[in-house]
Scaffold this motif. Structure first.
Motif, mmCIF file in Angstrom:
data_model
loop_
_atom_site.group_PDB
_atom_site.id
_atom_site.type_symbol
_atom_site.label_atom_id
_atom_site.label_comp_id
_atom_site.label_asym_id
_atom_site.label_seq_id
_atom_site.Cartn_x
_atom_site.Cartn_y
_atom_site.Cartn_z
ATOM 1 N N GLY A 1 -8.269 0.509 -11.642
ATOM 2 C CA GLY A 1 -7.394 0.834 -12.769
ATOM 3 C C GLY A 1 -5.998 1.116 -12.255
ATOM 4 N N CYS A 2 -5.239 1.942 -12.996
ATOM 5 C CA CYS A 2 -3.880 2.272 -12.576
ATOM 6 C C CYS A 2 -3.769 3.779 -12.304
ATOM 7 C CB CYS A 2 -2.867 1.859 -13.629
ATOM 8 S SG CYS A 2 -3.011 2.719 -15.199
ATOM 9 N N TRP A 3 -2.842 4.149 -11.435
ATOM 10 C CA TRP A 3 -2.638 5.563 -11.123
ATOM 11 C C TRP A 3 -1.448 6.103 -11.874
ATOM 12 C CZ3 TRP A 3 1.902 6.628 -8.373
ATOM 13 C CH2 TRP A 3 2.472 5.593 -7.652
ATOM 14 N N VAL B 1 0.836 -1.191 0.000
ATOM 15 C CA VAL B 1 0.000 0.000 0.000
ATOM 16 C C VAL B 1 0.877 1.249 0.000
ATOM 17 C CG1 VAL B 1 -1.717 1.328 1.288
ATOM 18 C CG2 VAL B 1 -1.906 -1.161 1.154
ATOM 19 N N GLU B 2 0.642 2.113 -0.975
ATOM 20 C CA GLU B 2 1.346 3.391 -1.058
ATOM 21 C C GLU B 2 0.615 4.456 -0.245
ATOM 22 O OE1 GLU B 2 3.588 6.144 -4.176
ATOM 23 O OE2 GLU B 2 3.864 4.035 -3.880
ATOM 24 N N SER B 3 -0.713 4.512 -0.406
ATOM 25 C CA SER B 3 -1.544 5.413 0.391
ATOM 26 C C SER B 3 -2.980 4.907 0.354
ATOM 27 C CB SER B 3 -1.459 6.860 -0.107
ATOM 28 O OG SER B 3 -1.984 6.968 -1.406
ATOM 29 N N GLN B 4 -3.792 5.415 1.273
ATOM 30 C CA GLN B 4 -5.178 4.972 1.338
ATOM 31 C C GLN B 4 -6.038 6.006 2.036
ATOM 32 O OE1 GLN B 4 -5.027 1.313 3.524
ATOM 33 N NE2 GLN B 4 -4.611 2.303 5.468
ATOM 34 N N SER B 5 -7.309 5.960 1.721
ATOM 35 C CA SER B 5 -8.323 6.753 2.409
ATOM 36 C C SER B 5 -9.525 5.836 2.526
ATOM 37 C CB SER B 5 -8.674 8.010 1.610
ATOM 38 O OG SER B 5 -9.747 8.683 2.223
ATOM 39 N N ARG C 1 1.088 0.394 -8.916
ATOM 40 C CA ARG C 1 0.246 1.295 -9.710
ATOM 41 C C ARG C 1 -1.225 0.882 -9.743
ATOM 42 N NH1 ARG C 1 1.653 2.300 -15.124
ATOM 43 N NH2 ARG C 1 0.495 4.234 -14.907
ATOM 44 N N LEU C 2 -1.609 -0.164 -9.021
ATOM 45 C CA LEU C 2 -3.017 -0.535 -8.921
ATOM 46 C C LEU C 2 -3.732 0.496 -8.058
ATOM 47 C CD1 LEU C 2 -5.314 -2.638 -9.377
ATOM 48 C CD2 LEU C 2 -4.606 -3.662 -7.199
ATOM 49 N N LEU C 3 -4.902 0.954 -8.537
ATOM 50 C CA LEU C 3 -5.702 1.926 -7.809
ATOM 51 C C LEU C 3 -7.135 1.424 -7.743
ATOM 52 C CD1 LEU C 3 -6.100 4.679 -6.438
ATOM 53 C CD2 LEU C 3 -6.328 5.689 -8.730
ATOM 54 N N ILE C 4 -7.649 1.260 -6.535
ATOM 55 C CA ILE C 4 -9.022 0.829 -6.301
ATOM 56 C C ILE C 4 -9.735 1.988 -5.601
ATOM 57 C CG2 ILE C 4 -10.513 -0.843 -5.136
ATOM 58 C CD1 ILE C 4 -8.048 -2.772 -5.196
ATOM 59 N N GLN C 5 -10.905 2.368 -6.129
ATOM 60 C CA GLN C 5 -11.656 3.481 -5.560
ATOM 61 C C GLN C 5 -13.126 3.093 -5.400
ATOM 62 O OE1 GLN C 5 -10.307 7.511 -6.779
ATOM 63 N NE2 GLN C 5 -9.585 6.462 -8.632
ATOM 64 N N LYS D 1 -4.300 2.876 -2.931
ATOM 65 C CA LYS D 1 -3.296 3.102 -3.966
ATOM 66 C C LYS D 1 -2.095 2.220 -3.649
ATOM 67 C CE LYS D 1 -0.735 7.034 -5.849
ATOM 68 N NZ LYS D 1 -0.489 8.483 -5.676
ATOM 69 N N CYS D 2 -1.788 1.282 -4.541
ATOM 70 C CA CYS D 2 -0.709 0.317 -4.309
ATOM 71 C C CYS D 2 0.568 0.722 -5.056
ATOM 72 C CB CYS D 2 -1.142 -1.073 -4.761
ATOM 73 S SG CYS D 2 -2.578 -1.693 -3.868
#
Length: 103
Positions: free
Chosen positions: A100-102, A2-6, A18-22, A14-15
């Motif tokens: 998707g990807c960030w 995990v790179e960041s999260q909310s 580059r994987l991004l789940i929202q 945000k992994c």
């Protein structure tokens, strides 16, 4: 990793690969088409988004949320309903999930 999260109602994961789940909920009062802003921008418009209409258990209508346009930072949804005797634009809340990807 995990790179960041909310982890709120409208959040993301945000992994480092580059994987991004929202995800989120739209509670706007407008009827029909609406634009939903994402918490973070995706790298392009190839991400997948799944919108789901919220409905009442006692309601006898079929409701749908159809995505029809995407940018890196938002997507548009058309909300509709159908009953035995009528159909038209809906004003229901939309829960959504996107992956998707960030950048």
């Amino acid at each position: 990793m995990v790179e960041s999260q909310s982890l709120g109602q409208n959040g993301y994961l945000k992994c480092s690969n580059r994987l991004l789940i929202q995800w989120g909920t739209y509670n706007g009062a407008t009827t029909g088409n609406t634009s939903i802003k994402l918490p973070l921008s995706f790298c392009d418009t190839t991400y997948s988004v799944i919108p789901v209409i919220m409905t009442e258990a006692s309601e006898y209508a079929t409701r749908s949320a159809m995505p029809y346009s995407k940018t890196e930072s938002s997507f548009a949804v058309r909300r509709r309903y159908v009953t035995e005797t009528a159909s038209g634009d809906a004003s229901s809340s939309v829960m959504w999930f996107a992956i998707g990807c960030w950048k």
